[in-house]
Design a protein around this motif. Structure first.
Motif, PDB file in Angstrom:
ATOM      1  N   PHE A  32      17.178   0.187 -13.178  1.00 49.58           N
ATOM      2  CA  PHE A  32      15.888  -0.042 -12.538  1.00 49.58           C
ATOM      3  C   PHE A  32      15.788   0.876 -11.321  1.00 49.58           C
ATOM      4  O   PHE A  32      16.729   0.966 -10.530  1.00 49.58           O
ATOM      5  N   GLY A  33      14.638   1.538 -11.178  1.00 51.48           N
ATOM      6  CA  GLY A  33      14.473   2.466 -10.070  1.00 51.48           C
ATOM      7  C   GLY A  33      13.029   2.607  -9.643  1.00 51.48           C
ATOM      8  O   GLY A  33      12.135   1.912 -10.148  1.00 51.48           O
ATOM      9  N   PRO A  34      12.763   3.531  -8.714  1.00 52.21           N
ATOM     10  CA  PRO A  34      11.409   3.701  -8.174  1.00 52.21           C
ATOM     11  C   PRO A  34      10.365   4.012  -9.238  1.00 52.21           C
ATOM     12  O   PRO A  34       9.204   3.597  -9.096  1.00 52.21           O
ATOM     13  N   ALA A  35      10.729   4.730 -10.279  1.00 53.94           N
ATOM     14  CA  ALA A  35       9.741   5.101 -11.286  1.00 53.94           C
ATOM     15  C   ALA A  35       9.162   3.879 -11.993  1.00 53.94           C
ATOM     16  O   ALA A  35       7.986   3.870 -12.365  1.00 53.94           O
ATOM     17  N   GLN A  36       9.989   2.845 -12.173  1.00 52.17           N
ATOM     18  CA  GLN A  36       9.485   1.626 -12.813  1.00 52.17           C
ATOM     19  C   GLN A  36       8.713   0.747 -11.844  1.00 52.17           C
ATOM     20  O   GLN A  36       7.778   0.053 -12.233  1.00 52.17           O
ATOM     21  N   LEU A  37       9.108   0.773 -10.567  1.00 51.54           N
ATOM     22  CA  LEU A  37       8.443  -0.099  -9.598  1.00 51.54           C
ATOM     23  C   LEU A  37       7.096   0.451  -9.140  1.00 51.54           C
ATOM     24  O   LEU A  37       6.161  -0.321  -8.902  1.00 51.54           O
ATOM     25  N   ALA A  38       6.980   1.769  -9.022  1.00 51.35           N
ATOM     26  CA  ALA A  38       5.765   2.367  -8.440  1.00 51.35           C
ATOM     27  C   ALA A  38       4.478   1.902  -9.111  1.00 51.35           C
ATOM     28  O   ALA A  38       3.502   1.563  -8.410  1.00 51.35           O
ATOM     29  N   PRO A  39       4.388   1.848 -10.440  1.00 54.85           N
ATOM     30  CA  PRO A  39       3.135   1.378 -11.051  1.00 54.85           C
ATOM     31  C   PRO A  39       2.804  -0.077 -10.696  1.00 54.85           C
ATOM     32  O   PRO A  39       1.620  -0.434 -10.578  1.00 54.85           O
ATOM     33  N   LEU A  40       3.828  -0.896 -10.521  1.00 50.83           N
ATOM     34  CA  LEU A  40       3.596  -2.298 -10.153  1.00 50.83           C
ATOM     35  C   LEU A  40       3.059  -2.393  -8.729  1.00 50.83           C
ATOM     36  O   LEU A  40       2.155  -3.181  -8.438  1.00 50.83           O
ATOM     37  N   LEU A  41       3.615  -1.591  -7.825  1.00 51.31           N
ATOM     38  CA  LEU A  41       3.115  -1.568  -6.450  1.00 51.31           C
ATOM     39  C   LEU A  41       1.676  -1.081  -6.407  1.00 51.31           C
ATOM     40  O   LEU A  41       0.828  -1.636  -5.689  1.00 51.31           O
ATOM     41  N   GLN A  42       1.375  -0.037  -7.168  1.00 50.83           N
ATOM     42  CA  GLN A  42       0.011   0.496  -7.211  1.00 50.83           C
ATOM     43  C   GLN A  42      -0.963  -0.542  -7.729  1.00 50.83           C
ATOM     44  O   GLN A  42      -2.052  -0.730  -7.178  1.00 50.83           O
ATOM     45  N   ARG A  43      -0.582  -1.221  -8.792  1.00 50.23           N
ATOM     46  CA  ARG A  43      -1.468  -2.190  -9.429  1.00 50.23           C
ATOM     47  C   ARG A  43      -1.856  -3.316  -8.483  1.00 50.23           C
ATOM     48  O   ARG A  43      -2.970  -3.842  -8.548  1.00 50.23           O
ATOM     49  N   HIS A  44      -0.948  -3.663  -7.576  1.00 48.29           N
ATOM     50  CA  HIS A  44      -1.200  -4.783  -6.682  1.00 48.29           C
ATOM     51  C   HIS A  44      -1.498  -4.341  -5.250  1.00 48.29           C
ATOM     52  O   HIS A  44      -1.502  -5.164  -4.335  1.00 48.29           O
ATOM     53  N   GLY A  45      -1.761  -3.063  -5.083  1.00 52.60           N
ATOM     54  CA  GLY A  45      -2.250  -2.568  -3.803  1.00 52.60           C
ATOM     55  C   GLY A  45      -1.243  -2.516  -2.680  1.00 52.60           C
ATOM     56  O   GLY A  45      -1.608  -2.628  -1.507  1.00 52.60           O
ATOM     57  N   PHE A  46       0.029  -2.307  -3.024  1.00 49.33           N
ATOM     58  CA  PHE A  46       1.046  -2.211  -1.974  1.00 49.33           C
ATOM     59  C   PHE A  46       1.219  -0.765  -1.515  1.00 49.33           C
ATOM     60  O   PHE A  46       1.062   0.181  -2.283  1.00 49.33           O
ATOM     61  N   ASP A  47       1.565  -0.629  -0.248  1.00 49.80           N
ATOM     62  CA  ASP A  47       1.784   0.684   0.348  1.00 49.80           C
ATOM     63  C   ASP A  47       3.239   1.126   0.289  1.00 49.80           C
ATOM     64  O   ASP A  47       3.559   2.266   0.614  1.00 49.80           O
ATOM     65  N   GLY A  48       4.110   0.227  -0.111  1.00 52.90           N
ATOM     66  CA  GLY A  48       5.514   0.575  -0.188  1.00 52.90           C
ATOM     67  C   GLY A  48       6.371  -0.656  -0.377  1.00 52.90           C
ATOM     68  O   GLY A  48       5.859  -1.761  -0.603  1.00 52.90           O
ATOM     69  N   ALA A  49       7.680  -0.467  -0.293  1.00 53.06           N
ATOM     70  CA  ALA A  49       8.604  -1.561  -0.568  1.00 53.06           C
ATOM     71  C   ALA A  49       9.912  -1.364   0.179  1.00 53.06           C
ATOM     72  O   ALA A  49      10.277  -0.245   0.556  1.00 53.06           O
ATOM     73  N   LEU A  50      10.606  -2.458   0.381  1.00 56.38           N
ATOM     74  CA  LEU A  50      11.915  -2.474   1.020  1.00 56.38           C
ATOM     75  C   LEU A  50      12.937  -2.799  -0.057  1.00 56.38           C
ATOM     76  O   LEU A  50      12.855  -3.845  -0.709  1.00 56.38           O
TER      77      LEU A  50
END
Length: 287
Positions: A32-50
């Protein structure tokens, strides 16, 4: 205000490195890495993650830092160092060159005697060093260790402490019982709590919103919005639900709060506590 997922994980899966991922957790036995998480963050309007450590080892901390340095948006790492090591001061001096390292965590829940580990003199010494240098410390304990965690937090009040996953409450005992357990920790103004990890605390992952929403209400009463932050606990959450379900549960739980109070939980608290700022790569969100 920036919107931050304050608790998620990346890993390159190897059974020997992540022994806590059992055969019953097949969905987690992959990378699991950033490539899988990025679309989920985009879909829910997040600016980033910790991103938070998932095993004990500086190699993982280095790998996480390398990954987030290439990620878009607001980024930070809660990594791992051996805070009991005699050479901790020297190691911290070396890690100061990594500005994205915003905090540290030890998987205290996995220690043979978590309460005893929190009381070790070496741990006390290490925590004093961490807090003097401005590192947030995430506390990963279960409901069985909340009394010891409160004693630990009371002794280490020079900087922020963050309770992961609401201290993993015993869902069967109900939110009122957890509210009593959490009172000593919540009374400490330097302790912050992550609204994360609840769905995987229900046996078998068979959770319902009506079962978990009272825990959110109790957390709001105990800590208030300015000491609460949203965390998906992705990909661990996949054991009981997808990212969207975790998001919707939190959205439902805080729907009656004012816009400013909701903004604290969705990102304001995380930015303030961890000192997060937007990277030169821009926001991960397309808003």
């Amino acid at each position: 205000m920036l919107r931050i997922d304050a608790h998620q994980h990346y890993w390159q899966y190897h059974p020997q490195r992540y022994p806590w991922i059992s055969e019953q957790m097949a969905v987690l036995q992959q990378d699991f890495g950033p490539a899988q998480l990025a679309p989920l963050l985009q879909r829910h309007g997040f600016d980033g993650a910790l991103v938070v450590q998932a095993r004990h080892g500086e190699q993982e901390t280095q790998a996480l830092l390398a990954q987030v340095q290439q990620s878009r948006g607001v980024c930070g790492v809660v990594g791992w160092l051996d805070i009991t090591a005699p050479q901790l001061s020297q190691r911290l001096d070396e890690w100061r060159q990594q500005p994205l390292l915003r905090g540290l965590r030890h998987m205290v829940q996995d220690e043979p005697q978590p309460d005893a580990w929190l009381a070790r003199p070496e741990v006390r010494r290490g925590m004093q060093m961490l807090q003097r240098q401005g590192y947030v410390y995430d506390m990963l304990v279960t409901h069985r260790h909340l009394t010891a965690a409160a004693q630990f937090a009371a002794e280490h009040d020079d900087y922020w402490l963050v309770l992961d996953h609401l201290g993993k409450p015993d869902i069967a005992l109900g939110a009122k019982h957890w509210a009593q357990q959490i009172k000593p920790l919540a009374a400490l103004g330097h302790v912050v709590c992550k609204l994360s990890g609840l769905i995987t605390e229900v046996p078998g992952g068979r959770w319902q919103a009506s079962q978990l929403l009272p825990f959110f209400d109790a957390a709001l009463e105990a800590f208030g919005p300015q000491r609460l932050m949203f965390g998906s606990d992705w990909p661990v959450c996949l054991l009981a639900g997808d990212y969207g379900q975790v998001y919707q549960l939190s959205e439902q739980a805080i729907a009656t709060l004012s816009p400013s109070q909701q903004a604290e939980i969705w990102g304001g608290t995380a930015c303030r506590i961890y000192g997060l700022t937007e990277s030169g790569y821009g926001s991960v969100s397309e808003r």
